[in-house]
Design an enzyme around this catalytic site. Structure first.
Site, mmCIF file in Angstrom:
data_model
loop_
_atom_site.group_PDB
_atom_site.id
_atom_site.type_symbol
_atom_site.label_atom_id
_atom_site.label_comp_id
_atom_site.label_asym_id
_atom_site.label_seq_id
_atom_site.Cartn_x
_atom_site.Cartn_y
_atom_site.Cartn_z
ATOM 1 C CB SER A 100 -6.471 -25.005 6.906
ATOM 2 O OG SER A 100 -5.419 -24.258 7.398
ATOM 3 C CG LEU A 120 -10.828 2.831 7.599
ATOM 4 C CD1 LEU A 120 -12.144 2.923 8.335
ATOM 5 C CD2 LEU A 120 -9.895 3.984 7.953
ATOM 6 C CG LEU A 173 -11.778 -12.754 5.598
ATOM 7 C CD1 LEU A 173 -13.069 -13.465 5.993
ATOM 8 C CD2 LEU A 173 -11.417 -13.062 4.143
ATOM 9 C CG HIS A 189 -4.429 -17.787 -6.449
ATOM 10 N ND1 HIS A 189 -4.418 -17.190 -5.212
ATOM 11 C CD2 HIS A 189 -3.198 -17.605 -6.966
ATOM 12 C CE1 HIS A 189 -3.235 -16.635 -4.997
ATOM 13 N NE2 HIS A 189 -2.465 -16.872 -6.039
ATOM 14 C CB ALA A 221 -11.573 -17.344 3.943
HETATM 15 C C1 LIG Z 1 2.602 -2.882 13.555
HETATM 16 O O1 LIG Z 1 1.591 -3.824 13.758
HETATM 17 C C2 LIG Z 1 1.190 -4.555 12.662
HETATM 18 C C3 LIG Z 1 0.129 -5.432 12.889
HETATM 19 C C4 LIG Z 1 -0.320 -6.208 11.825
HETATM 20 C C5 LIG Z 1 0.245 -6.121 10.556
HETATM 21 C C6 LIG Z 1 1.291 -5.209 10.342
HETATM 22 C C7 LIG Z 1 1.927 -5.081 8.990
HETATM 23 C C8 LIG Z 1 0.870 -4.633 8.010
HETATM 24 N N1 LIG Z 1 0.198 -5.491 7.381
HETATM 25 N N2 LIG Z 1 0.678 -3.271 7.863
HETATM 26 C C9 LIG Z 1 -0.245 -2.791 6.963
HETATM 27 O O2 LIG Z 1 -0.999 -3.488 6.323
HETATM 28 C C10 LIG Z 1 -0.268 -1.308 6.792
HETATM 29 C C11 LIG Z 1 0.909 -0.574 6.804
HETATM 30 C C12 LIG Z 1 0.836 0.814 6.581
HETATM 31 C C13 LIG Z 1 -0.397 1.426 6.355
HETATM 32 N N3 LIG Z 1 -1.549 0.689 6.359
HETATM 33 C C14 LIG Z 1 -1.491 -0.641 6.578
HETATM 34 O O3 LIG Z 1 -2.644 -1.376 6.579
HETATM 35 C C15 LIG Z 1 -3.847 -0.668 6.871
HETATM 36 C C16 LIG Z 1 -4.719 -0.693 5.621
HETATM 37 C C17 LIG Z 1 -5.212 -2.101 5.343
HETATM 38 N N4 LIG Z 1 -5.884 -2.676 6.523
HETATM 39 C C18 LIG Z 1 -5.001 -2.715 7.695
HETATM 40 C C19 LIG Z 1 -4.514 -1.326 8.067
HETATM 41 C C20 LIG Z 1 1.754 -4.413 11.391
#
Ligand SMILES: COc1cccc(CC(=N)NC(=O)c2cccnc2OC2CCNCC2)c1
Length: 389
Positions: free
Chosen positions: A147, A389, A139, A3, A151
């Protein structure tokens, strides 16, 4: 080493976990605007900063396409978020937004957008302090430029521009652990179209389960069952604001919605956000509320399907209807609207309906963070009233 960047930032550090001698609140004091760095941070020489006017269809399309091809994927790289243009315009232009917080990085020669980061203003209550914050989101660095340590400089630049507006705190989420989560949420999925979810590899057929048995297991009525359940309308903004503020007041960290915010964030917008309420047939009071946002994902490498239609639980309040029945009605209307899956985090009181309504645990976690604000101790997800979101 892991980190390097975050150890230089005013965030809770791992070494400080459990040190209750450290006070809760801002880690660094606000500084006079004259002391904020006036010029943008340096980028590698072939790139330049650009401010993204999301009102411009061309610019909005550039941001949309960058995210569509390079934003967050699930752990098995089978799906990638595919936020729509209308969703991005909604997410990035709430009341009081700053266009200067919609930050792009483009190649000097081609002018192609290669990276993006955004902030929007929000009032977030932490315990009994309402704090003006920036909600940082989206982001994204092009896959071909990973890399290159882009970011950190993008995070510093959005921080600088937030400071210029005299805002000193921020909230953000990540699927990875950084210093230091204020809470870690589990995500859950409720199948609405189990056949497609199994075909695309989102779900697996349960042991000793046939496809027809699985379809039957997740079947839902054709219409919501709560009397007085209807779509939210502009005239409902005052009542929904009262309902939400009262509900969110119980959580340690929560959005401090006013009517202006509710009008933007919770009035239905087709293919972006859906919100329903229960108007008592007897008293005409608004007694319950549920909402979900539309976030499709691109299905990577499947010959039969391109898009996973997913609804994401947003803010829900039940005061007269059972929370189970209210959320079941949310599942019913989301199925009616053609969603394949309904996702939820175990925040607020969501835990109380997840298992009962046949949600299954997802294979990942979502960590919540505050920038320049220390909490004495981490929250349980059930103590969090903030959905990003
Ligand atoms: C199903 O398609 C996906 C495409 C990309 C990533 C993920 C897994 C994931 N990372 N899911 C979440 O972060 C997530 C699961 C349930 C509810 N909200 C969520 O994330 C929201 C809030 C944070 N920003 C992204 C959307 C699933």
């Amino acid at each position: 080493k892991t980190h390097k960047f975050w150890e230089t930032q005013p965030v809770g550090q791992f070494k400080d976990i459990g040190d209750t001698s450290l006070p809760e609140g801002p880690i660094e004091p606000a500084t006079p605007l004259s002391e904020v760095k006036q010029e943008p941070y340096n980028l590698p020489s072939v790139y330049e900063w650009t401010t993204c006017d999301m009102n411009s269809d061309d610019m909005c399309s550039e941001v949309y396409n960058l995210l569509k091809n390079n934003y967050v994927e699930d752990d098995e790289n089978m799906f990638r978020f595919n936020y729509s243009k209308e969703f991005l315009r909604w997410a990035l232009r709430p009341p009081g937004y700053y266009q200067s917080w919609h930050i792009g990085v483009q190649a000097k020669t081609s002018k192609k957008l290669v990276a993006f980061i955004s902030g929007v203003p929000a009032r977030i209550r932490v315990r009994d302090e309402v704090v003006k914050m920036a909600e940082i989101n989206f982001l994204c660095v092009h896959k071909k430029l990973r890399s290159k340590r882009l970011a950190p400089v993008m995070i510093k630049e959005v921080t600088r521009r937030v400071h210029l507006e005299n805002i000193w705190q921020a909230a953000y989420t990540a699927g990875v652990i950084l210093p230091t989560p204020i809470t870690t949420c589990q995500y859950w999925h409720r199948s609405l179209n189990p056949k497609k979810l199994i075909d695309v590899g989102f779900s697996r057929l349960g042991a000793r389960m046939t496809m027809s048995r699985t379809i039957k297991l997740y079947k839902l009525p054709d219409a919501p069952i709560t009397p007085g359940f209807r779509k939210m309308e502009p005239r409902d903004v005052p009542a929904v604001t009262r309902l939400l503020r009262n509900y969110l007041s119980q959580f340690g960290v929560a959005t401090d919605f006013d009517e202006n915010d509710v009008e933007h964030w919770l009035l239905p917008r087709e293919d972006v956000v859906d919100s329903y309420l229960v108007e008592s047939p007897e008293t005409h009071d608004v007694t319950d509320f549920c909402s979900f946002y539309t976030l499709p994902s691109t299905i990577l490498g499947n010959p039969n399907y391109t898009t996973l239609k997913a609804a994401y639980s947003y803010y829900n309040v039940a005061t007269q209807t059972s929370f189970l029945q209210l959320m079941n009605d949310a599942l019913i209307v989301s199925k009616q609207k053609g969603f394949d899956v309904f996702n939820a985090l175990d925040v607020m009181h969501n835990e109380s309906f997840l298992k009962e309504l046949k949600f299954g645990p997802g294979d990942g976690q979502l960590h919540y963070y505050l920038y320049n604000y220390r909490l004495k101790s981490a929250l349980k997800p059930a103590e969090l009233g903030l959905v990003l979101l």
